[in-house]
Design a protein around this motif. Sequence first.
Motif, PDB file in Angstrom:
ATOM      1  N   GLY A 499      33.788  38.266  44.276  1.00 29.32           N
ATOM      2  CA  GLY A 499      32.574  37.447  44.212  1.00 29.32           C
ATOM      3  C   GLY A 499      31.339  38.217  43.753  1.00 29.32           C
ATOM      4  N   ASP A 500      31.446  39.545  43.671  1.00 31.17           N
ATOM      5  CA  ASP A 500      30.260  40.361  43.365  1.00 31.17           C
ATOM      6  C   ASP A 500      29.650  40.042  42.001  1.00 31.17           C
ATOM      7  N   VAL A 501      30.494  39.868  40.986  1.00 32.54           N
ATOM      8  CA  VAL A 501      29.966  39.682  39.628  1.00 32.54           C
ATOM      9  C   VAL A 501      29.155  38.390  39.557  1.00 32.54           C
ATOM     10  N   ALA A 522      33.835  37.990  32.768  1.00 31.31           N
ATOM     11  CA  ALA A 522      33.453  36.608  32.440  1.00 31.31           C
ATOM     12  C   ALA A 522      34.250  35.621  33.292  1.00 31.31           C
ATOM     13  N   MET A 523      35.527  35.974  33.553  1.00 30.85           N
ATOM     14  CA  MET A 523      36.353  35.088  34.396  1.00 30.85           C
ATOM     15  C   MET A 523      35.887  35.162  35.841  1.00 30.85           C
ATOM     16  N   ALA A 524      35.678  36.406  36.333  1.00 24.53           N
ATOM     17  CA  ALA A 524      35.289  36.570  37.737  1.00 24.53           C
ATOM     18  C   ALA A 524      33.985  35.827  38.020  1.00 24.53           C
ATOM     19  N   ALA A 525      33.066  35.836  37.052  1.00 26.64           N
ATOM     20  CA  ALA A 525      31.776  35.159  37.265  1.00 26.64           C
ATOM     21  C   ALA A 525      31.966  33.659  37.443  1.00 26.64           C
ATOM     22  N   GLY A 526      33.030  33.131  36.841  1.00 29.53           N
ATOM     23  CA  GLY A 526      33.290  31.692  36.976  1.00 29.53           C
ATOM     24  C   GLY A 526      34.010  31.343  38.270  1.00 29.53           C
ATOM     25  N   MET A 527      34.483  32.368  39.010  1.00 27.80           N
ATOM     26  CA  MET A 527      35.310  32.089  40.192  1.00 27.80           C
ATOM     27  C   MET A 527      34.483  32.008  41.466  1.00 27.80           C
ATOM     28  N   TYR A 528      33.334  31.408  41.341  1.00 28.78           N
ATOM     29  CA  TYR A 528      32.495  31.185  42.514  1.00 28.78           C
ATOM     30  C   TYR A 528      31.754  29.865  42.304  1.00 28.78           C
ATOM     31  N   LYS A 529      31.720  29.034  43.339  1.00 28.04           N
ATOM     32  CA  LYS A 529      31.012  27.749  43.197  1.00 28.04           C
ATOM     33  C   LYS A 529      29.922  27.640  44.249  1.00 28.04           C
ATOM     34  N   ASP A 530      28.836  26.975  43.877  1.00 26.91           N
ATOM     35  CA  ASP A 530      27.762  26.781  44.857  1.00 26.91           C
ATOM     36  C   ASP A 530      28.087  25.581  45.751  1.00 26.91           C
ATOM     37  N   ALA A 531      27.143  25.242  46.628  1.00 24.16           N
ATOM     38  CA  ALA A 531      27.400  24.161  47.589  1.00 24.16           C
ATOM     39  C   ALA A 531      27.682  22.836  46.877  1.00 24.16           C
ATOM     40  N   GLU A 532      27.156  22.704  45.671  1.00 27.48           N
ATOM     41  CA  GLU A 532      27.425  21.457  44.925  1.00 27.48           C
ATOM     42  C   GLU A 532      28.658  21.565  44.053  1.00 27.48           C
ATOM     43  N   GLY A 533      29.385  22.650  44.186  1.00 32.79           N
ATOM     44  CA  GLY A 533      30.641  22.798  43.449  1.00 32.79           C
ATOM     45  C   GLY A 533      30.469  23.241  42.007  1.00 32.79           C
ATOM     46  N   ARG A 534      29.300  23.820  41.667  1.00 30.96           N
ATOM     47  CA  ARG A 534      29.084  24.232  40.279  1.00 30.96           C
ATOM     48  C   ARG A 534      29.285  25.743  40.112  1.00 30.96           C
ATOM     49  N   THR A 535      29.931  26.109  39.016  1.00 34.80           N
ATOM     50  CA  THR A 535      30.058  27.533  38.698  1.00 34.80           C
ATOM     51  C   THR A 535      28.782  27.959  37.974  1.00 34.80           C
ATOM     52  N   GLY A 600      34.116  46.649  37.950  1.00 29.43           N
ATOM     53  CA  GLY A 600      35.496  46.873  38.433  1.00 29.43           C
ATOM     54  C   GLY A 600      36.254  47.828  37.539  1.00 29.43           C
ATOM     55  N   PRO A 601      35.717  49.040  37.301  1.00 31.77           N
ATOM     56  CA  PRO A 601      36.325  49.898  36.282  1.00 31.77           C
ATOM     57  C   PRO A 601      37.703  50.404  36.687  1.00 31.77           C
TER      58      PRO A 601
END
Length: 766
Positions: A499-501, A522-535, A600-601
């Motif tokens: 979730g860090d990225v 770019a993928m990791a950044a999309g793997m988090y959603k806010d309370a409204e379900g938006r990436t 994440g090197p």
Amino acid sequence: MSKTEKLREKINEIIRAEESWEAVGQTPMPRVTDLRNWDFRLMKTYRPFYAPFCDLCCLCNFGKCDLTQDRKGACGIDMATQQARMILIACLMGAAAHGAHGRHLIEHLIEKHGEDYPLVLGDQVNVEAPIIRTVLGLKPQTLGDLRKAVEYVEREFIHLVAATHTGQEGSNLDYESKAFHCGMLDHVALEACDLAQITGFNYPTSVVETPLVELGWGTIDRTKPVILLVGHNAAAANSMTDYLRKNNLLDQVELAGICCTALDATRYNAGAKVVGPLAQQRFFLKTGLADVIVTDEQCVLTDIPALAGETGAALIAWSDKICYGLDNVTEKETDEIVKMIVAGEKKQVLVLDSDKAAEVAVKVALALAPARKKFILSPAQAVEIAGRCREKCEKCHQNCANLLPVGTAVSRAGEGDLEPLAKLFRKCVGCGKCEEVCDFNLPILKLMAAAASAEKYKVRVGRGPIHDVEIRKVGSPIVLGTIPGVVLFAGCSNYPDIGDVAWMAEELARRKYIVCLSGCAAMAAGMYKDAEGRTIYEKYPPSFDAGGVLNVGSCVSNAHVVGAAIKIANIFANLPSRANYELIADYILNRVGACAVVWGPYSQKALAIGTGAIRWGIPLLLGPHGAKYRRLFMSKKEYDDWTVIDGRTEQLVDTREPTPEHMAIVVETRERALLTIIKLCMRRNDTAPGRAIKLHQYISVYKEHLGTLPDDLQNFVRTERDAPLVYKKEVLAYLNEVGWQPKPTLSLPTIIGTYETKVPVSATVK
Ligand code: SF4
Ligand code: SF4
Ligand code: SF4
């Protein structure tokens, strides 16, 4: 004619020097030592700092040699030089992977379209190849010209590899200069590779708002045949799309991928799905959801044949980089290969032809899928299996790369609570070391997969180059500092927490930084959603502008962010880029507030990309595992030489201001990373309002996480006008207390002229 003149004549021929788009600068197609003075100047302020990952050298038969306590190897090498040699070797591995990928794709596309096939990047991109223009002095117009760029990389490579042999280089600084050269070559290869695929596969370009595509395991429709693509080279994936389209099968087969092949497959076919980053490779393979696994190159698990065997999936390897010892069936007819696989005669094969491998994969998936049972462990099954855990043994915990509390999580699952395992999933890098040591053979990865809900996310399709018109718009605010910075999140997924990225990207975007992402980041950044379900991709605009969040594409698309920094110098500031490496890198170092982050090197490729960025004047921030790369470039802040030349007066000025503060640094936590990124985006050229904006961000984040004013503010406030309005009183009181003195501010700072170079100081002023 002298040797040098003859060489120059040859270079002039390759780069078509007679073309008049710009005069050829000082360093067309630079050779190993041509930019050595620039490198040494950088390292005068940012000295290499080594943290040996291994104290021994065992590269030749004199050894192995113990290099600790100032001992030297039998060949005379010392610890620092050996560390720098290992760094060069690792950079060579990484750059070779990108270069060979580019070489393959360019040849593949030349075979399809011919070498005169024009590079077409749409009406928003006129400066088509900023890196190749600046490094080689060539304005590539065709696929054949991109081949020239890769041939230049190959020519330089042989000299760099030779320098790593026993009894060659004896200076760590010279090894570092060679590693910089390798990093620069890496960027040439990245750009050539992505431009070839954009033009040859007709990927998006000159479009800001590319489609949003599906991301995550939950998006895979297991009722359909599933083909899983693993790696970085999308030639076979795109050929599969062609075959599916031609046969009206596009909506009947799931094309899903891991790592950059997945991202590039979505640039060709927005119906393709991205399972996730590299760290999820082993998890997904173990689920058995794939009917056919297709491997290409780079960052692919080397035990995929065993994993495929465990789940009964067919395996087709098509790259000469990864043959797995499999039978080469390339010469057989397509249907014969399909028959052989489906009958189980040979379920794993090598097909060294991406088009043939693609057709085989689709036909095999269609034939095998109906008979295969695909399921993920249910939560109830996971609880039952986890009940066999003996938590006290703790072997899994002790063997975990990230020291995660695996045993506790598994034993809690055995008691019916799957939450700790689900949490672990977000921090796990999928190495499988925990499973290897479990005496009870608990399938820990499968348990985690069952505990982590099959979430569905979104990621934006990679957009490729930054547009010239965007550069014209943001050039001024970036250089003046009023857009506080451009931050690139690149590289692999060896994260402390996945979730860090997304967290860092959002913190920066809402503070009006321009956030660019590529590859696994770019993928990791999309793997988090806010309370409204938006990436994050659904919340922030995809333009290269303040507060924008852009996916530029796969690993090779990193070139476009460096390219954007070059374009700011070339398009906005009007500096000639052609074969003018030092002039452009100096501009970026002193005036473009950009920073690269590899959170994440793990790979040698990420090291090559990061090392290349540093030579361009772009500082690099690494996540905790970055220390294992062995080397950082850090200044001693106020004690170092911060003298520059004022481009207007051509006088030396001691700015006494450490910006950028470091050129390569490791930090442990995402909060510390955010603070460091903000600092690394400061530049000597910042105007007072621009610096005040950057300091405002620095102070507000510092206060939020550490509760006080930063203890190094005095280094970055040059005059009272730099102090941000909201904190002015507090800041001035602090500065007074620590005895701060005003520092000079310059509008045209340059380090050209502070070292021996053929570039005149006057060239820096336009
Ligand atoms: S290369 Fe040098 S340090 Fe390494 S093993 Fe050989 S002699 Fe020893
Ligand atoms: S697979 Fe995950 S939990 Fe297991 S050792 Fe590797 S990082 Fe740790
Ligand atoms: S090694 Fe196996 S038995 Fe031991 S704590 Fe870990 S999961 Fe449980």
